[in-house]
Design a protein around this motif. Structure first.
Motif, PDB file in Angstrom:
ATOM      1  N   TRP A  85       0.829  -1.203   0.000  1.00  0.00           N
ATOM      2  CA  TRP A  85       0.000   0.000   0.000  1.00  0.00           C
ATOM      3  C   TRP A  85       0.864   1.254   0.000  1.00  0.00           C
ATOM      4  CZ3 TRP A  85      -0.031   3.908   3.583  1.00  0.00           C
ATOM      5  CH2 TRP A  85       0.496   3.646   4.855  1.00  0.00           C
ATOM      6  N   ARG A  86       2.023   1.197   0.648  1.00  0.00           N
ATOM      7  CA  ARG A  86       2.928   2.349   0.619  1.00  0.00           C
ATOM      8  C   ARG A  86       3.469   2.567  -0.797  1.00  0.00           C
ATOM      9  NH1 ARG A  86       5.233   4.475   5.371  1.00  0.00           N
ATOM     10  NH2 ARG A  86       4.441   3.556   7.304  1.00  0.00           N
ATOM     11  N   CYS A  87       3.769   1.485  -1.490  1.00  0.00           N
ATOM     12  CA  CYS A  87       4.230   1.603  -2.884  1.00  0.00           C
ATOM     13  C   CYS A  87       3.165   2.269  -3.745  1.00  0.00           C
ATOM     14  CB  CYS A  87       4.562   0.226  -3.444  1.00  0.00           C
ATOM     15  SG  CYS A  87       6.087  -0.511  -2.806  1.00  0.00           S
ATOM     16  N   ALA A  88       1.916   1.824  -3.574  1.00  0.00           N
ATOM     17  CA  ALA A  88       0.821   2.372  -4.382  1.00  0.00           C
ATOM     18  C   ALA A  88       0.632   3.857  -4.109  1.00  0.00           C
ATOM     19  CB  ALA A  88      -0.466   1.600  -4.104  1.00  0.00           C
ATOM     20  N   HIS A  96      16.406   5.450  -2.794  1.00  0.00           N
ATOM     21  CA  HIS A  96      17.018   4.575  -1.810  1.00  0.00           C
ATOM     22  C   HIS A  96      17.276   3.196  -2.430  1.00  0.00           C
ATOM     23  CE1 HIS A  96      15.189   7.672   0.745  1.00  0.00           C
ATOM     24  NE2 HIS A  96      16.099   7.337   1.640  1.00  0.00           N
ATOM     25  N   PRO A  97      18.263   2.459  -1.947  1.00  0.00           N
ATOM     26  CA  PRO A  97      18.598   1.156  -2.534  1.00  0.00           C
ATOM     27  C   PRO A  97      17.429   0.200  -2.744  1.00  0.00           C
ATOM     28  CG  PRO A  97      20.325   1.810  -1.020  1.00  0.00           C
ATOM     29  CD  PRO A  97      19.236   2.846  -0.892  1.00  0.00           C
ATOM     30  N   PRO A  98      16.480   0.068  -1.786  1.00  0.00           N
ATOM     31  CA  PRO A  98      15.376  -0.887  -2.029  1.00  0.00           C
ATOM     32  C   PRO A  98      14.464  -0.503  -3.196  1.00  0.00           C
ATOM     33  CG  PRO A  98      15.573  -0.384   0.316  1.00  0.00           C
ATOM     34  CD  PRO A  98      16.417   0.610  -0.417  1.00  0.00           C
ATOM     35  N   ASP A  99      14.502   0.750  -3.637  1.00  0.00           N
ATOM     36  CA  ASP A  99      13.586   1.188  -4.699  1.00  0.00           C
ATOM     37  C   ASP A  99      13.748   0.368  -5.974  1.00  0.00           C
ATOM     38  OD1 ASP A  99      12.729   3.114  -2.937  1.00  0.00           O
ATOM     39  OD2 ASP A  99      13.834   4.759  -3.875  1.00  0.00           O
ATOM     40  N   ILE A 100      14.979   0.001  -6.294  1.00  0.00           N
ATOM     41  CA  ILE A 100      15.219  -0.690  -7.556  1.00  0.00           C
ATOM     42  C   ILE A 100      14.691  -2.119  -7.528  1.00  0.00           C
ATOM     43  CG2 ILE A 100      17.510  -1.623  -7.023  1.00  0.00           C
ATOM     44  CD1 ILE A 100      18.351  -0.689  -9.874  1.00  0.00           C
ATOM     45  N   GLU A 101      14.385  -2.632  -6.345  1.00  0.00           N
ATOM     46  CA  GLU A 101      13.849  -3.985  -6.218  1.00  0.00           C
ATOM     47  C   GLU A 101      12.351  -4.041  -6.500  1.00  0.00           C
ATOM     48  OE1 GLU A 101      14.907  -5.148  -2.296  1.00  0.00           O
ATOM     49  OE2 GLU A 101      17.072  -4.870  -2.618  1.00  0.00           O
ATOM     50  N   PRO A 139       9.792  -3.167  -9.335  1.00  0.00           N
ATOM     51  CA  PRO A 139       9.748  -2.773 -10.753  1.00  0.00           C
ATOM     52  C   PRO A 139       8.866  -1.570 -11.049  1.00  0.00           C
ATOM     53  CG  PRO A 139       9.651  -5.152 -10.549  1.00  0.00           C
ATOM     54  CD  PRO A 139       9.541  -4.609  -9.153  1.00  0.00           C
ATOM     55  N   GLY A 140       7.673  -1.508 -10.434  1.00  0.00           N
ATOM     56  CA  GLY A 140       6.786  -0.380 -10.693  1.00  0.00           C
ATOM     57  C   GLY A 140       7.378   0.935 -10.217  1.00  0.00           C
ATOM     58  N   ILE A 141       8.000   0.910  -9.044  1.00  0.00           N
ATOM     59  CA  ILE A 141       8.648   2.104  -8.500  1.00  0.00           C
ATOM     60  C   ILE A 141       9.800   2.536  -9.397  1.00  0.00           C
ATOM     61  CG2 ILE A 141      10.038   2.992  -6.581  1.00  0.00           C
ATOM     62  CD1 ILE A 141       7.127   2.721  -5.804  1.00  0.00           C
ATOM     63  N   TRP A 142      10.639   1.570  -9.790  1.00  0.00           N
ATOM     64  CA  TRP A 142      11.812   1.930 -10.593  1.00  0.00           C
ATOM     65  C   TRP A 142      11.417   2.437 -11.970  1.00  0.00           C
ATOM     66  CZ3 TRP A 142      16.264   3.343  -9.038  1.00  0.00           C
ATOM     67  CH2 TRP A 142      17.303   3.519  -9.963  1.00  0.00           C
TER      68      TRP A 142
END
Length: 234
Positions: A160-163, A187-192, A194-197
Motif C-alpha cells: 500500500w505504501r508503494c501504491a 534509496h537502494p530498495p527502490d530498484i527492487e 519494478p513499478g517504483i523503478w
C-alpha cells in the motif's frame, strides 16, 4: 542504480553515505568501497554524510508524537530527531574525521528521514557543514536561507505504501515542474520494486528534458554567485 541513472543522463548526484549503518561495521573501513567513493567524487558526484548509525533506539516514556514520528513514520531510523547538542556534535566530528582521513570532505549533512532536531541542527552548524536538507527544502547553513523544493521520495515497506508513493510522486512531479530545483531521492530498495523503478526512470527522463543534473553543493554555489540558477535536478 548509478549505472542505470547514468544511462538516463544523470552524470552527477549527491550520494548519501552512512558511516556505520545499524552498527554493522564502519563503511569507510572497506578500502574497496572507499576507492569507489573517491572515483565517484572524481567524476563529479558529491559525497554527503547521512547520519552516523542511521538508527534511533527506542526510549522509555516517549510521547505519542515521538512514537508516531520515530516508529510509524520512519521505522526507528530517525537518528538525529532528538539528539542533544553534545551527542550530535560528537558523532558529526567522528564522521568528519573518518571521511577526511580518506581525502573526502563533505560539505553537506543530511539526517536520516530528514529528521533533524533543533539541538542537532545547531551541532551541524557548529561542525561547519555548508548545508542540510529537509523533506521540503534545502537549508543554506551559511546564509541562513532555505529554498523550498519538496523531494520526490518513495516508501516501499508495504504494497500500500508503494501504491501511495506512485500516485503521490506522479502528482507532486507535475506540481514541481515550474520549480527551479527538482529533487528526486532514491534509496537502494527502490530498484527492487519494478513499478517504483519504472516511475523513477520515467520521471528522470522527463525532468532531464529541460534540466541538467546538479549536486546540492553545486546548486548552492551557483545560487550564491548568480542568484537562482536555471532549472536543475538534484
Amino acid at each position: 542504480m548509478l549505472k542505470a541513472l547514468t544511462r538516463l543522463g544523470v552524470s552527477r548526484a549527491s550520494l548519501l553515505v552512512v558511516p556505520d549503518y545499524h552498527r554493522a561495521g564502519r563503511s569507510l573501513g572497506d578500502s574497496v568501497f572507499v576507492s569507489w567513493l573517491q572515483g565517484l567524487q572524481t567524476l563529479g558526484h558529491e559525497i554527503v554524510i547521512h547520519g552516523f548509525y542511521h538508527q534511533r533506539a527506542r526510549r522509555e516514556l516517549e510521547s505519542a508524537r515521538q512514537k508516531l514520528v520515530t516508529r510509524v513514520y520512519t521505522a526507528d531510523e530517525g537518528e538525529f530527531y532528538d539528539l542533544d547538542y553534545e551527542g550530535a556534535l560528537r558523532l558529526l566530528r567522528e564522521a568528519q574525521s573518518e571521511f577526511s582521513a580518506r581525502g573526502i570532505h563533505p560539505a553537506g549533512f543530511i539526517a536520516p528521514a530528514w529528521l533533524l532536531g533543533a539541538e542537532a541542527q545547531r551541532a551541524v552548524m557548529a561542525a561547519g557543514f555548508r548545508y542540510t536538507t529537509t523533506l521540503r527544502g534545502v537549508r543554506d547553513l551559511v546564509s541562513g536561507g532555505e529554498f523550498l523544493s519538496q523531494s520526490l521520495v518513495y516508501s516501499v515497506r508495504s504494497d500500500w505504501r508503494c501504491a501511495v508513493s506512485l500516485f503521490w510522486n506522479r502528482t507532486l512531479f507535475r506540481h514541481l515542474m515550474r520549480n527551479p530545483l527538482l529533487r528526486l531521492s532514491v534509496h537502494p530498495p527502490d530498484i527492487e520494486h519494478p513499478g517504483i523503478w519504472r516511475q523513477i526512470e520515467a520521471l528522470t527522463r522527463r525532468g532531464l528534458r529541460d534540466r541538467k543534473p546538479v549536486t546540492y553543493q553545486e546548486w548552492l554555489t551557483q545560487k550564491s554567485e548568480s542568484g537562482i540558477p536555471q532549472p536543475e535536478m538534484a
